[in-house]
Structure formats: structure tokens, C-alpha cells
Design an enzyme around this catalytic site. Sequence first.
Site, PDB file in Angstrom:
ATOM      1  N   ASP A 216      21.440 -26.401 -54.148  1.00 31.84           N
ATOM      2  CA  ASP A 216      20.434 -27.140 -53.398  1.00 31.84           C
ATOM      3  C   ASP A 216      20.740 -28.636 -53.502  1.00 31.84           C
ATOM      4  OD1 ASP A 216      17.959 -28.677 -52.883  1.00 31.84           O
ATOM      5  OD2 ASP A 216      17.124 -26.681 -52.552  1.00 31.84           O
TER       6      ASP A 216
ATOM      7  N   ASP B 247      17.834 -30.952 -54.737  1.00 27.17           N
ATOM      8  CA  ASP B 247      17.578 -30.811 -56.179  1.00 27.17           C
ATOM      9  C   ASP B 247      18.682 -31.463 -56.996  1.00 27.17           C
ATOM     10  OD1 ASP B 247      15.156 -29.529 -56.016  1.00 27.17           O
ATOM     11  OD2 ASP B 247      16.005 -27.515 -56.147  1.00 27.17           O
TER      12      ASP B 247
ATOM     13  N   ARG C 229       9.591 -26.037 -43.017  1.00 25.32           N
ATOM     14  CA  ARG C 229       9.687 -24.750 -42.341  1.00 25.32           C
ATOM     15  C   ARG C 229       8.359 -24.019 -42.435  1.00 25.32           C
ATOM     16  NH1 ARG C 229      14.269 -20.191 -43.016  1.00 25.32           N
ATOM     17  NH2 ARG C 229      13.898 -20.541 -45.208  1.00 25.32           N
TER      18      ARG C 229
ATOM     19  N   THR D 183       6.123 -18.750 -39.007  1.00 26.68           N
ATOM     20  CA  THR D 183       7.012 -18.647 -37.826  1.00 26.68           C
ATOM     21  C   THR D 183       8.470 -18.912 -38.182  1.00 26.68           C
ATOM     22  OG1 THR D 183       6.788 -20.989 -37.358  1.00 26.68           O
ATOM     23  CG2 THR D 183       5.151 -19.530 -36.360  1.00 26.68           C
TER      24      THR D 183
END
Length: 210
Positions: A201, A204, A105, A109
Site C-alpha cells: 500500500d 501506508d 470508493r 456501488t
Amino acid sequence: MSRDVHVIDHPLVQHKLTLMRRKDTSTKSFRELVHELSALLAYEITREMPMHEIEIETPLEKMKSRVIDGKKVVLASILRAGNGFLDGMLQVIPGARVGHIGLYRDPATLKAVEYYFKMPHDMHERDVIVLDPMLATGNSAVAAVDRLKQTKPRSIRFVCLVTCPEGIKTFHDAHPDVPIYTPAVDRGLNEHGYIVPGLGDAGDRIFGTK
Ligand code: URA
């Protein structure tokens, strides 16, 4: 178009997902569970694949029997958490080809930017199963399927462990023709873009990086 969401409600799937959600589940157990669960998901996802008859010979006589149509299925893993699905799925679909899609990402933006994309040849004859454990904001899933569609596969299915209404909406606004397979649709997203209650997550927890 269809905007299909298949909630996989099988007791074994739900039981394993509950164990995965618990915060005190170890990395080892989480990894074992994701392996077991993904094999069960593969079984459900492939349920409606098109088939055709071929002629074979048993030790007793000739017969017509069914096989899956077309070239081998492609498992398209969105890096890195999608890789957690691969071993379990390959146990059930051992001949599948494996493609990888790397996206990050852009902090400025907030858009998904591709850094890696590798698929097999002849995608127009293949059915793709996109793997990403968490369909959360939906942004990376949309970008991954945008890119995959450029290869013109015969069909695309999307599979995750947990999603939420926001993720489903974003995904199906962009790709209403791609069915989602998931064991759970959770309440929503928190301010950090995590699914709640979720399971944390996924990357993870699969790789033990936290
Ligand atoms: N990615 C994760 O691993 N977990 C979430 O809840 C959302 C995105």
C-alpha cells in the site's frame, strides 16, 4: 487513439524502485526514495513539453532562447498517496501549481465518489500531470481524469510508480488520449485489488500508517 505507455527504464529509476519494493524498507527510506524517484520521473515526463523562443540578453549580446510554452504546469495529486510525489516533482518544476483530487470508493456501488477537487484557474492554458503511485484497478484514475477533463486543460499526462495490464486497459479504455508514464508494469492484480508483486500500500508506506 494512442494509448501510450512510456516505461521509464533509466537505471537510477529502476534501482530506486527495487529498494522501495522490498518489504523491509523503512518508512523513512521509502519516503526518501519516493522523493528522489519522483524528481527523476518529472524530468522524463516533461521531456516533450512544447516550447517557444523568447528574446533575452546575456551579458554579451541578445539571443533567442527557448522556454516552456503556456502557463505553469499543474501537478494534480490524487489523495492521499499522490501527495508523496509532490516534493520531488516540485524540486524539478518549482513553479508548478498544485491541484488536489479526493476520491473514495463507495462500498455499496464500488464506484469512485469525489469528496474534494481544487485546481488552479485557466486550466485551458495548462499541462496537467496526474500523480498516483499505483495504477491498480484504474477506477480512481479514470474518475480523476473524467473530472479533470471538465476543466479543459491543454494536456494531461498520468504518472505512477507501478501499474499492471488491468489498470492500463481500464484507464486507456476510458482515456486513450492520456499517456501513462511508469517505471514498471507488474504481473497483475490480486483478489484485494493490490498490484502483484507491487510494493504494498503506497499511502501506508509513504505516511507510515501501517
Ligand atoms: N493501491 C496501493 O497502494 N497499492 C496497490 O497495490 C494497489 C492500490
